[in-house]
Design an enzyme around this catalytic site. Structure first.
Site, short mmCIF file in Angstrom:
data_model
loop_
_atom_site.label_atom_id
_atom_site.label_comp_id
_atom_site.label_asym_id
_atom_site.label_seq_id
_atom_site.Cartn_x
_atom_site.Cartn_y
_atom_site.Cartn_z
N LYS A 1 64.23 4.08 30.80
CA LYS A 1 63.39 4.53 31.90
C LYS A 1 64.16 5.03 33.14
O LYS A 1 64.52 6.19 33.17
CB LYS A 1 62.37 3.45 32.23
N TYR B 1 48.41 7.92 23.60
CA TYR B 1 47.26 7.07 23.25
C TYR B 1 45.92 7.75 23.52
O TYR B 1 45.08 7.21 24.23
CB TYR B 1 47.31 5.75 24.03
N ASP C 1 64.95 -7.20 27.47
CA ASP C 1 64.48 -5.82 27.53
C ASP C 1 64.22 -5.48 29.00
O ASP C 1 63.17 -5.82 29.53
CB ASP C 1 63.23 -5.66 26.66
N TYR D 1 55.71 -6.21 25.85
CA TYR D 1 55.70 -4.84 25.36
C TYR D 1 57.14 -4.36 25.19
O TYR D 1 57.95 -4.50 26.10
CB TYR D 1 54.96 -3.89 26.31
C1 LIG Z 1 58.66 1.71 28.19
C2 LIG Z 1 59.23 0.51 27.60
C3 LIG Z 1 59.82 0.56 26.31
C4 LIG Z 1 59.83 1.80 25.46
O1 LIG Z 1 60.54 2.85 26.03
P1 LIG Z 1 60.27 4.36 25.55
O2 LIG Z 1 61.29 5.16 26.29
O3 LIG Z 1 58.85 4.69 25.96
O4 LIG Z 1 60.44 4.41 24.09
C5 LIG Z 1 60.38 -0.61 25.82
N1 LIG Z 1 60.37 -1.75 26.54
C6 LIG Z 1 59.84 -1.83 27.76
C7 LIG Z 1 59.89 -3.12 28.51
C8 LIG Z 1 59.23 -0.71 28.34
O5 LIG Z 1 58.67 -0.79 29.54
#
Ligand SMILES: *Cc1c(COP(=O)(O)O)cnc(C)c1O
Length: 430
Positions: free
Chosen positions: A276, A18, A247, A146
């Protein structure tokens, strides 16, 4: 190349997340990182407050993780997953099924969090199609959510702070419920669900799934909400026949004080995204888990297969280091550590509540957030933090940390003091 030349080349030719290439924010060259320390090229050492975006939960350069990678390199760094399989993938899938909330027993490996979200959305769409409900092809998500930067993921991110306007002609149109307002301890009454239930009930014939970050909304605003609200949403999804996608890419693997944030509410989603911290921050890898019901329905339909297959699917190096990382976590007293971090964050960040520029202090598990009244000057704060010997990267109006679980109390105090100092002095930086 000299350090100056490297930095000049970087400024001129390499995108950072970004940023502008015409007027990039400063970047700090890293020489190495070990434990909870990031060592800069000029010899300065910074205490890590970010776990490199939720990922490096055991600290950097960990001997056990290093060994797992080295040993796997001697066997096979990579083989395609079409038509082949291997022990690291099988063992990792077995462990994930065991560890995650009940009912999630089918695993799809991919290479990043955003892709894991794309896979989840695709699963939900194929599931609805296979049961003859092809018109259920929209998603509901929560404002301030997000879910990643690829197109499907973007289309379920917050419509205002996300990138909807930028790509509006191209993005799928989805629905958004108000951001959860119930605080963590809140018990939740039927009124809490009024608006979202109305949305779900009105649009149930076109909704495939609700996607959300359980309990902690991360990059969309670092907000923490009541597990009771999450439990209520699980019930609504079941009642109105839409899937629930959790997520847990940010919250998974202990960050919130539970292995997975869904456990705060004792719920199981139909589809779960992980990423992550999955590999302890060593490699890019992600996984999407689903129930047998979802998987079998997809495969009974047309074309009878799930339509996704990344080149680096179930990469053996990534699977091996993920296995080692989860092993480390299970063998450590991670829950105690995270709860101790939580206690210390609560007591040391409490004074921020009285500062005029701080709107709210939020803490849960190994997450500490100062929500400021206005947008913070990222470059100025960054310089200040580096001078203080800590690595903290604020964004929007948020000064926050999520340190590695192995951080020592003295180092954590240096992080929280730097946060307080920043919150006190922010006016001078504006
Ligand atoms: C970081 C994140 C993503 C995206 O993961 P990337 O490995 O950066 O593509 C999706 N959902 C959540 C909740 C995140 O924190």
């Amino acid at each position: 190349m000299s350090l100056e030349d490297q930095l000049a080349f970087d400024r001129e030719n390499i995108w950072h997340p970004y940023t502008s290439l015409l007027d990039p924010l400063p970047v700090y060259p890293v020489e190495s990182a070990s434990g909870t320390r990031i060592r800069l090229a000029d010899g300065r050492e910074l205490i890590d407050g970010m776990s490199s975006w939720w990922a490096v939960i055991h600290g950097y350069n960990h001997p056990v993780l290093n060994r797992a990678l080295l040993e796997q390199t001697q066997k096979a760094a990579h083989v395609m997953f079409g038509g082949l399989t291997h022990e690291p993938a099988v063992e990792l899938a077995r462990l994930l099924i065991q560890l995650t909330p009940a009912g999630l027993d089918k695993v799809f490996f991919s290479d990043s969090g955003s892709v894991a979200v794309e896979v989840a959305l695709k699963m939900a769409l194929q599931y609805q199609q296979s049961r003859g409900k092809a018109s259920k092809n929209r998603f509901l998500s929560l404002k301030r959510g997000y879910h990643g930067d690829t197109f499907g993921a973007m289309s379920v991110c917050d419509p205002d702070t996300g990138m909807h306007r930028l790509f509006s002609g191209f993005l799928p149109q989805n629905l958004f419920a108000p951001a959860p307002e119930c605080a963590f301890e809140h018990e939740c009454t039927p009124e809490c669900f009024h608006e979202i239930e109305e949305l779900i009930s009105t649009h149930r014939r076109k909704l495939a799934a609700l996607i959300l970050e359980p309990v902690v909304q991360g990059a969309g605003g670092m907000r923490i909400y009541s597990p009771k609200y999450l439990a209520g949403l699980r019930r609504l999804c079941t009642n109105y026949d839409i899937l629930l996608i959790a997520d847990e890419i940010a919250t998974g693997f202990g960050r919130t004080g539970k292995m997975f944030a869904c456990e705060h509410a004792s719920i199981s989603p139909d589809i779960l995204c992980l990423g992550k911290a999955l590999t302890g921050g060593y490699m890019s890898q992600a996984a999407t888990l689903c129930t047998s019901e979802v998987a079998e329905t997809i495969c009974r339909g047309n074309p009878g297969v799930f339509m996704h297959g990344p080149t680096f699917m179930a990469n053996p190096l990534a699977c091996s280091v993920a296995l080692a990382s989860i092993g480390l976590l299970k063998d450590s007293n991670w829950k105690d550590r995270v709860l101790k971090i939580q206690e210390q964050l609560r007591s040391e960040l409490a004074p921020a509540d009285d500062l005029p520029d701080v709107r709210r202090v939020r803490t849960l598990g190994a997450i500490g957030v100062l929500e400021m009244e206005s947008r913070v000057p990222t470059a100025g704060l960054q310089r200040m933090f580096v001078r203080e010997g800590v690595w903290i990267r604020p964004f929007l109006n948020l000064i926050y940390i999520m340190p590695p679980y192995v951080i020592q109390p003295g180092d954590l105090s240096r992080l929280t003091s730097a946060m307080l100092k920043a919150a006190r002095e922010i006016r001078n930086l504006l």
